[in-house]
Design a protein around this motif. Sequence first.
Motif, PDB file in Angstrom:
ATOM      1  N   THR A 128       2.534  11.111   6.212  1.00 15.32           N
ATOM      2  CA  THR A 128       3.754  10.656   5.573  1.00 15.32           C
ATOM      3  C   THR A 128       4.383  11.846   4.858  1.00 15.32           C
ATOM      4  O   THR A 128       3.686  12.690   4.296  1.00 15.32           O
ATOM      5  N   ASN A 149       8.115  12.836   2.638  1.00 17.07           N
ATOM      6  CA  ASN A 149       9.475  12.717   2.123  1.00 17.07           C
ATOM      7  C   ASN A 149      10.128  14.087   2.313  1.00 17.07           C
ATOM      8  O   ASN A 149       9.758  15.059   1.653  1.00 17.07           O
ATOM      9  N   ALA A 205       5.386   8.943   9.007  1.00 14.86           N
ATOM     10  CA  ALA A 205       6.386   8.186   8.261  1.00 14.86           C
ATOM     11  C   ALA A 205       7.253   9.185   7.501  1.00 14.86           C
ATOM     12  O   ALA A 205       6.735  10.039   6.792  1.00 14.86           O
ATOM     13  N   GLN A 239      10.672   9.869   4.977  1.00 17.01           N
ATOM     14  CA  GLN A 239      11.615   9.290   4.019  1.00 17.01           C
ATOM     15  C   GLN A 239      12.723  10.295   3.684  1.00 17.01           C
ATOM     16  O   GLN A 239      12.548  11.489   3.852  1.00 17.01           O
ATOM     17  N   ILE A 261      15.158   5.805   6.373  1.00 17.84           N
ATOM     18  CA  ILE A 261      13.769   6.204   6.608  1.00 17.84           C
ATOM     19  C   ILE A 261      13.494   6.164   8.106  1.00 17.84           C
ATOM     20  O   ILE A 261      14.304   5.657   8.887  1.00 17.84           O
ATOM     21  N   CYS A 288       6.586   2.161   7.530  1.00 19.30           N
ATOM     22  CA  CYS A 288       7.103   3.233   6.689  1.00 19.30           C
ATOM     23  C   CYS A 288       8.001   2.613   5.624  1.00 19.30           C
ATOM     24  O   CYS A 288       8.796   1.712   5.921  1.00 19.30           O
ATOM     25  N   HIS A 309      10.018   3.406   1.466  1.00 21.57           N
ATOM     26  CA  HIS A 309      10.364   4.253   0.325  1.00 21.57           C
ATOM     27  C   HIS A 309      10.761   3.306  -0.799  1.00 21.57           C
ATOM     28  O   HIS A 309      11.870   2.770  -0.805  1.00 21.57           O
ATOM     29  N   GLY A 368       4.160   5.925   3.038  1.00 22.18           N
ATOM     30  CA  GLY A 368       5.453   6.244   2.470  1.00 22.18           C
ATOM     31  C   GLY A 368       5.420   6.782   1.051  1.00 22.18           C
ATOM     32  O   GLY A 368       4.366   6.930   0.427  1.00 22.18           O
ATOM     33  N   ASP A 391       2.943   9.483  -2.965  1.00 21.17           N
ATOM     34  CA  ASP A 391       2.994   9.375  -1.506  1.00 21.17           C
ATOM     35  C   ASP A 391       1.613   8.935  -1.006  1.00 21.17           C
ATOM     36  O   ASP A 391       0.605   9.562  -1.356  1.00 21.17           O
TER      37      ASP A 391
END
Length: 249
Positions: free
Chosen positions: A29, A31, A60, A62, A103, A140, A142, A172, A211
């Motif tokens: 994951t 971001n 995943a 974000q 996302i 996934c 956020h 996520g 996360d």
Amino acid sequence: MGKSLCVCILLLSVCNLLAAEPEGFRLMTYNIHHAEGMDGRLDCERIARVLLSKSPYCVAVQEIDSATARVEGLDILQKIAGNMKMFPVFSATMPYLGGKYGIGLLCKEKPIAVHHVPLPGREEVRMLLIAEFERFCIGCTHFSLTQEDRKLSVERIRGSLKIFQKPFFLMGDMNMQPDDSEADLLSRDFICLSGLDVKTFPADSPTDCIDYIWGDKKYKDKYNVLETEVVIDTVVSDHRPVYVRLSVE
């Protein structure tokens, strides 16, 4: 080719979906901060390089921009997917600067179905994106910055979990700390596979664990954690990516 041999080949192919590689089933994951690094530079290729270093089955992602003015009209997820040779699944949560923001998931296989579950978020629209495969599902999300919304989101995810009669992996940026009450609520149905004592944000000097990668508790006897890691990168995004490698029966 005989009928029994065809059946054996089919069964082996299905099993290989979960054991995506001999070394294990790899999830991540990340971001990505709309592909803008801590140095202010927009660069999809270096995001792909960070992710490819772990050869994930699914990532995943974000904070994705799609065709916004902020990213000069680029489809960020598509761009990263092209560099990684993976299948992109995007879920737009709101219009933004002439394009969309949301996302997504990057997958080695094309899902058999994709589900979009709206979640509460008073500061911006939130979403649970689910990619369904033959033998498992990957989600996934956020989460909201507001704790009340996060609690409601967990309840909605727990409700969605009942629909799928197969292992479910949830990943996520959840904007919650391990000792928050919503994390405790989530742990009623999920096991944190990535660890509750790791720091992922901010990337240059992380102080917070926000996360996560979670596994469906109902199927905990079907998989074991072989390796977890917060990938050390201080520039590519304002978060560090989280990685888990599993053995799956």
